[in-house]
Design an enzyme around this catalytic site. Structure first.
Site, PDB file in Angstrom:
ATOM      1  N   SER A 142      29.590  39.605  29.660  1.00 53.82           N
ATOM      2  CA  SER A 142      30.568  40.621  29.273  1.00 53.82           C
ATOM      3  C   SER A 142      31.285  40.088  28.044  1.00 53.82           C
ATOM      4  O   SER A 142      31.311  38.870  27.807  1.00 53.82           O
ATOM      5  CB  SER A 142      31.580  40.838  30.410  1.00 53.82           C
ATOM      6  OG  SER A 142      32.700  41.584  29.973  1.00 53.82           O
ATOM      7  N   TYR A 155      37.659  37.308  37.154  1.00 56.49           N
ATOM      8  CA  TYR A 155      36.495  38.001  36.603  1.00 56.49           C
ATOM      9  C   TYR A 155      36.123  37.447  35.222  1.00 56.49           C
ATOM     10  O   TYR A 155      34.957  37.124  34.964  1.00 56.49           O
ATOM     11  CB  TYR A 155      36.764  39.501  36.505  1.00 56.49           C
ATOM     12  CG  TYR A 155      35.652  40.259  35.825  1.00 56.49           C
ATOM     13  CD1 TYR A 155      34.456  40.509  36.491  1.00 56.49           C
ATOM     14  CD2 TYR A 155      35.786  40.704  34.504  1.00 56.49           C
ATOM     15  CE1 TYR A 155      33.413  41.189  35.867  1.00 56.49           C
ATOM     16  CE2 TYR A 155      34.751  41.385  33.883  1.00 56.49           C
ATOM     17  CZ  TYR A 155      33.573  41.625  34.555  1.00 56.49           C
ATOM     18  OH  TYR A 155      32.546  42.289  33.928  1.00 56.49           O
TER      19      TYR A 155
END
Length: 267
Positions: A142, A155
């Protein structure tokens, strides 16, 4: 195009980016092993893909929050006598909120899913690929991997691991005939934000979300080209480029603003 005997394994294959990647693989003729936590989603995906692309699709229910599940998945595939030519580690989740207030057990589950299960699957299938002298792996990182993420601290940390890990093992196996690619999307219109209890964040409320089909196509093209990584989307490329020149403290502050709940508009 794949041959009739080639297989790809996709985790998180029933929705979002994983589903779109499964469609692209099936369109190119790859048979599929698809993995998800729920049977209903798997059954629908099998029906969609077999009817549209006439490939073999093998569903398997595995909860990759379970430390044993990744090992069991590998055993299931090898017991079937299937060689995995492409591995797509898509499954991943997050949790929204200040770290001092979030649920540590939920965060440990997220670390298990986003990191530990991914590492297990990568190791087991990569060893087989290297032994055969061919194969491809796509790991879903990501743009979060490139910047600290207040209100999504765990995360962002897991995705930083995924990207660094991917680049490292890519270098290790670069002469083996196997390529390992990292896909770095930004905020994408998937169920991620519902699962993370993050639907009120500014970045979601403002509607600045990427199309999962476009993200998947960027990742698929990079995977098939054997690229080391791809940042999906022009605005995300710009954000990552800018973060490379900014102090981490400033990057974290900017991300904090994006993740902060949006104030309701006055009527």
């Amino acid at each position: 195009m794949a041959t009739k005997q080639q297989y790809a394994l996709v985790t998180g294959a029933t929705a979002g980016i994983g589903y779109e990647l499964a469609k692209l693989l099936a369109e190119d003729g790859y048979n599929l092993v698809i993995v998800a936590r729920g049977q209903d989603g798997l059954d629908k995906t099998v029906k969609d893909l077999t009817e549209a692309y006439n490939v073999r699709v093998i569903p398997t229910v595995k909860d990759l929050f379970d430390p044993k599940a990744a090992f069991e998945l590998y055993e299931f595939v090898t017991f079937q006598g299937i060689h995995i030519d492409i591995l797509v580690n898509d499954a991943g989740q997050g949790q929204y909120g200040e770290f001092i207030h979030t649920d540590i057990q939920r965060e440990l589950d997220i670390i298990q899913l986003n990191i530990s299960s991914l590492v297990v699957l990568t190791k087991l299938f990569l060893k087989d690929m290297v032994a055969r002298g061919n194969g491809k792996i796509l790991n879903l990182a990501s743009i979060a991997s490139k910047m600290p993420g207040p209100l999504q601290a765990v995360y962002h940390g897991t995705k930083a691991f995924v990207h660094s890990f991917t680049e490292a093992i890519r270098e290790e196996v670069k002469d083996s005939g196997v390529t390992v690619t990292s896909l770095l999307p930004g905020a994408t219109a998937t169920d991620f934000f519902n699962k993370a209890d993050m639907t009120q964040a500014k970045i979601v409320q403002d509607g600045k979300l990427s199309d999962p089909a476009e993200v998947a196509k960027d990742g698929y093209d990079a995977l098939m080209s054997g690229d080391d990584m791809v940042v999906s989307g022009l605005s995300n490329k710009m954000q990552v480029a800018m973060s490379n020149f900014m102090p981490d403290e400033m990057v974290a502050a900017n991300m904090h603003k994006q993740h902060t709940p949006k104030e309701p508009e006055e009527k």
